[in-house]
Design an enzyme around this catalytic site. Structure first.
Site, PDB file in Angstrom:
ATOM      1  N   THR A  88       0.832  -1.217   0.000  1.00 41.30           N
ATOM      2  CA  THR A  88       0.000   0.000   0.000  1.00 41.30           C
ATOM      3  C   THR A  88       0.860   1.258   0.000  1.00 41.30           C
ATOM      4  OG1 THR A  88      -1.473  -1.285   1.385  1.00 41.30           O
ATOM      5  CG2 THR A  88      -1.944   1.060   1.220  1.00 41.30           C
TER       6      THR A  88
ATOM      7  N   ALA B 283      13.722  19.854  -4.893  1.00 38.35           N
ATOM      8  CA  ALA B 283      14.919  19.082  -4.535  1.00 38.35           C
ATOM      9  C   ALA B 283      16.155  19.542  -5.292  1.00 38.35           C
ATOM     10  CB  ALA B 283      14.667  17.606  -4.804  1.00 38.35           C
TER      11      ALA B 283
ATOM     12  N   ARG C  24       7.708  -9.004  -2.222  1.00 39.32           N
ATOM     13  CA  ARG C  24       7.458 -10.435  -2.093  1.00 39.32           C
ATOM     14  C   ARG C  24       6.500 -10.907  -3.191  1.00 39.32           C
ATOM     15  NH1 ARG C  24       6.138 -10.882   4.081  1.00 39.32           N
ATOM     16  NH2 ARG C  24       5.516  -8.830   3.426  1.00 39.32           N
TER      17      ARG C  24
ATOM     18  N   LYS D 191       8.509   2.182  12.260  1.00 33.83           N
ATOM     19  CA  LYS D 191       8.637   2.669  13.643  1.00 33.83           C
ATOM     20  C   LYS D 191       9.232   1.619  14.576  1.00 33.83           C
ATOM     21  CE  LYS D 191       4.344   1.300  12.605  1.00 33.83           C
ATOM     22  NZ  LYS D 191       3.158   1.648  11.875  1.00 33.83           N
TER      23      LYS D 191
ATOM     24  N   GLY E 216      -8.480  -2.260   6.856  1.00 32.97           N
ATOM     25  CA  GLY E 216      -7.034  -2.175   6.580  1.00 32.97           C
ATOM     26  C   GLY E 216      -6.304  -1.134   7.419  1.00 32.97           C
TER      27      GLY E 216
ATOM     28  N   GLU F 135      -2.455  -2.896  11.996  1.00 30.17           N
ATOM     29  CA  GLU F 135      -1.198  -3.518  11.599  1.00 30.17           C
ATOM     30  C   GLU F 135      -1.462  -4.975  11.215  1.00 30.17           C
ATOM     31  OE1 GLU F 135       2.167  -1.924  11.857  1.00 30.17           O
ATOM     32  OE2 GLU F 135       0.647  -0.399  11.650  1.00 30.17           O
TER      33      GLU F 135
ATOM     34  N   LYS G  10       6.196   4.544  18.571  1.00 31.25           N
ATOM     35  CA  LYS G  10       6.178   5.949  18.137  1.00 31.25           C
ATOM     36  C   LYS G  10       6.532   6.886  19.291  1.00 31.25           C
ATOM     37  CE  LYS G  10       2.705   4.716  14.677  1.00 31.25           C
ATOM     38  NZ  LYS G  10       1.267   4.527  14.462  1.00 31.25           N
TER      39      LYS G  10
HETATM   40  N1  HSE Z   1      -1.531   0.623  12.500  1.00 28.94           N
HETATM   41  C1  HSE Z   1      -1.085   1.993  12.568  1.00 28.94           C
HETATM   42  C2  HSE Z   1      -2.243   2.811  13.105  1.00 28.94           C
HETATM   43  C3  HSE Z   1      -0.683   2.464  11.185  1.00 28.94           C
HETATM   44  O1  HSE Z   1      -3.345   2.281  13.285  1.00 28.94           O
HETATM   45  O2  HSE Z   1      -2.045   3.973  13.435  1.00 28.94           O
HETATM   46  C4  HSE Z   1       0.292   3.583  11.168  1.00 28.94           C
HETATM   47  O3  HSE Z   1       1.450   3.377  11.900  1.00 28.94           O
END
Ligand code: HSE
Length: 440
Positions: free
Chosen positions: A16, A36, A48, A107, A189, A192, A207
């Site tokens: 994505t 730039a 993959r 992250k 979606g 994670e 984070k």
């Molecule tokens: N799974 C993460 C979220 C995506 O829901 O914020 C971005 O890091």
């Protein structure tokens, strides 16, 4: 036309976000090269499964082997979009050793292995960009590292996981239950690959680790973050908090004072008038308190193909600008000069002071409330508000909801253990920390 030849970029991962990066770089190519100082081309990509990508791969050398891209002498910048700790770590280190700059959205990689990766980058004279690793499209790394560089940052509080925020928002707005909303977040979606990272607070802790380092000039120390997820929050908790004028948000909080730093991720009641309380759905926001600027709030999309690509492309442009103009004049990775990081003590969670929301299931008989308030009073814990609800139809016990003033976590732990031991109380007691996020 620039006098410099195009810079060649290799992508590791064409899912994505990889698709988003190719689209944004192609769509805005003209403006990007004006910014730039030269053209930026994705010339190599590894994935993959090349059949499922949405990216336009025309003109790219494609492979299933990430190492081939990392070892290709034509490529100047590696963009790592694979996620996870390995092989991302090994590939990033190898790219740096091969004399390539690295841009990543990972992250987990930065929070856990960033100290090692940045040291390798300095040794190799290369840059590592990671704007997309925190709060997706919000340029929060740049804001703290550069825009707020004149401040002493006192604290940072952020909604930095969109999935958890979406779930809590749906529970509040529509009175939906946790498992049902989680299933929808996965279907949409947002979550994670392993949704426990979102639900249990691990993604937010990655984070927060990064935010704390760039805010306070401390090394990255993911293992020291106190982490609590949202799984135990019920829609009743969300509704009761609302009755008191609060919203429940899953916050990452980093706070510094003369005793050290607090690093914590947990569900938190915050006053509904706070802007942060009104950040809903999958949106992210980070509230920063600096001594000079006061509070400033950064809001935007924390995930998604193009918002994340926005941050990645900005990092690529930063790298390309230094290639062209002033290669030695770089912003330090963690905002402070590497030899000036200070390893402040991290507070044990038991020492942290917050106010609390407590929800108890109590037998409906005389004296129960007196027993509970006596336990709190014995520990000098002061009650700010109290609510007893009707028993649910057919139920023999009643919910009692308490808000307390600030108290040290250790004392609250003792009080909760004593309350849970009462015959009249059904364990466990639900406890949610409460932060006013006032000006100081
Ligand atoms: N799974 C993460 C979220 C995506 O829901 O914020 C971005 O890091």
């Amino acid at each position: 036309m620039s006098v410099y030849p195009p810079v060649k970029v290799g992508l590791l991962g064409l899912g994505t976000v990889g698709g988003g990066v190719t689209h944004v770089l192609a769509r805005n190519a003209g403006e990007i090269s004006r910014r730039a100082g030269r053209e930026i081309l994705i010339t190599h990509a590894a994935a993959r499964n090349l059949d499922t990508t949405t990216a336009n791969t025309t003109g790219m050398k494609l492979t299933g082997e990430a190492l081939e891209v990392v070892d290709d002498p034509e490529v100047s910048i590696i963009v790592e979009l694979m996620g996870g700790y390995e092989p991302s770590r090994s590939l990033a280190l190898r790219a740096l050793a091969n004399g390539k700059h690295v841009v990543t959205a990972n992250k987990a990689l930065i929070a856990k292995h960033g100290n090692e990766i940045f040291a390798a980058a300095r040794n190799a004279g290369m840059m590592v960009g990671f704007e997309a690793a925190v709060a997706g499209g919000i340029p929060i790394i740049k804001a703290i590292r550069e825009g707020l560089a004149g401040n002493r940052i006192e604290w940072v509080a952020g909604i930095i996981n969109g999935t958890a925020n979406f779930i809590l928002s749906e529970m509040r707005d529509k009175g939906r239950d946790f498992p049902e909303v989680l299933a929808e977040a996965q279907a949409l979606g947002y979550a994670e690959a392993d949704p426990t990272f979102d639900i249990e607070g691990i993604d937010a802790a990655h984070k927060l680790t990064i935010l704390a380092s760039i805010a306070f000039g401390i090394p990255l120390q993911f293992d020291q973050v106190y982490i609590e997820g949202i799984r135990r929050i019920t829609r009743e908790d969300v509704a009761y908090a609302e009755e008191f004028g609060y919203r429940i948000k899953h916050l990452g909080i980093a706070r510094r004072d003369e005793r050290g730093v607090q690093l914590r991720v947990h569900p938190t009641l915050i006053p509904e008038r706070q802007l942060l309380a009104n950040v809903n759905g999958v949106m992210n926001a980070v509230l920063v308190k600096g001594d000079a600027v006061g509070q400033s709030l950064y809001y935007g999309a924390g995930a998604g193909a193009e918002p994340t690509a926005s941050a990645i492309v900005a990092d690529i442009i930063d790298v390309v600008r230094t290639l062209t103009a002033d290669p030695d004049n770089r912003v330090p990775h963690l905002a402070f000069q590497p030899d000036a990081l200070s390893n402040l003590p991290v507070w044990p969670m038991a020492a942290v002071e917050t106010a609390y929301y407590l929800r108890l299931q109590a037998q409906d008989r005389p004296g129960v409330l007196a027993e509970v308030t006596r336990i709190l009073a014995d520990r000098d814990i002061s009650i700010e508000a109290l609510l007893q609800k009707e028993p649910a139809p057919g139920a023999s016990d009643v919910p009692i909801i308490l808000l307390t003033y600030e108290v040290q976590e250790q004392r609250m732990n003792e009080a909760i253990a004593t309350i849970e031991a009462l015959a009249s109380i059904r364990a466990p007691v639900t406890r949610i920390r409460l932060e006013h996020l006032d000006a100081d």
